[in-house]
Design a protein around this motif. Structure first.
Motif, short mmCIF file in Angstrom:
data_model
loop_
_atom_site.label_atom_id
_atom_site.label_comp_id
_atom_site.label_asym_id
_atom_site.label_seq_id
_atom_site.Cartn_x
_atom_site.Cartn_y
_atom_site.Cartn_z
N ARG A 41 0.83 -1.22 0.00
CA ARG A 41 0.00 0.00 0.00
C ARG A 41 0.86 1.26 0.00
N ARG A 42 1.91 1.25 0.82
CA ARG A 42 2.81 2.41 0.88
C ARG A 42 3.50 2.63 -0.47
N LEU A 43 3.93 1.55 -1.08
CA LEU A 43 4.57 1.65 -2.39
C LEU A 43 3.61 2.19 -3.44
N ASP A 45 1.00 4.05 -2.88
CA ASP A 45 0.75 5.46 -2.56
C ASP A 45 1.86 6.35 -3.11
N GLN A 46 3.10 5.88 -3.01
CA GLN A 46 4.23 6.65 -3.55
C GLN A 46 4.11 6.78 -5.07
N TYR A 47 3.79 5.67 -5.74
CA TYR A 47 3.62 5.71 -7.19
C TYR A 47 2.46 6.61 -7.59
N GLU A 48 1.39 6.57 -6.81
CA GLU A 48 0.24 7.43 -7.11
C GLU A 48 0.65 8.90 -7.04
N GLY A 49 1.39 9.27 -6.00
CA GLY A 49 1.85 10.65 -5.88
C GLY A 49 2.75 11.05 -7.04
N LEU A 50 3.64 10.15 -7.42
CA LEU A 50 4.53 10.42 -8.54
C LEU A 50 3.75 10.64 -9.83
#
Length: 79
Positions: A41-43, A45-50
């Motif tokens: 999930r954290r990973l 979320d990071q990709y979504e932000g990017l």
């Protein structure tokens, strides 16, 4: 969805470490791995932000391009 398709999906999730299979008597019990899901999930979320930042930047560039195209078209019409 067929049983075979479900088995394939479960196998992929198990290889990824997102679930655990356990045999209890004649049954196979599948349980989630909460720690692995949290990492995933954290990973994500990071990709979504990017990707959201990239899409926002692309929209800004396109908006500027549309303005530039409008200006060029207006100049061409005046000639």
């Amino acid at each position: 969805m067929s049983f075979a398709a479900v088995q394939k999906h479960v196998a992929v999730l198990e290889r990824a470490g997102l679930i655990r299979k356990q045999r209890i008597g004649r049954r196979k019990v599948v349980r989630t791995n909460p720690e692995a899901l949290l990492v995933a999930r954290r990973l994500l979320d990071q990709y979504e932000g990017l990707w959201r930042a990239r899409i926002d930047r692309m929209n800004e560039l396109l908006a500027g391009t549309v303005g530039a195209i409008d200006t060029v078209e207006r100049k061409a019409r005046k000639r």
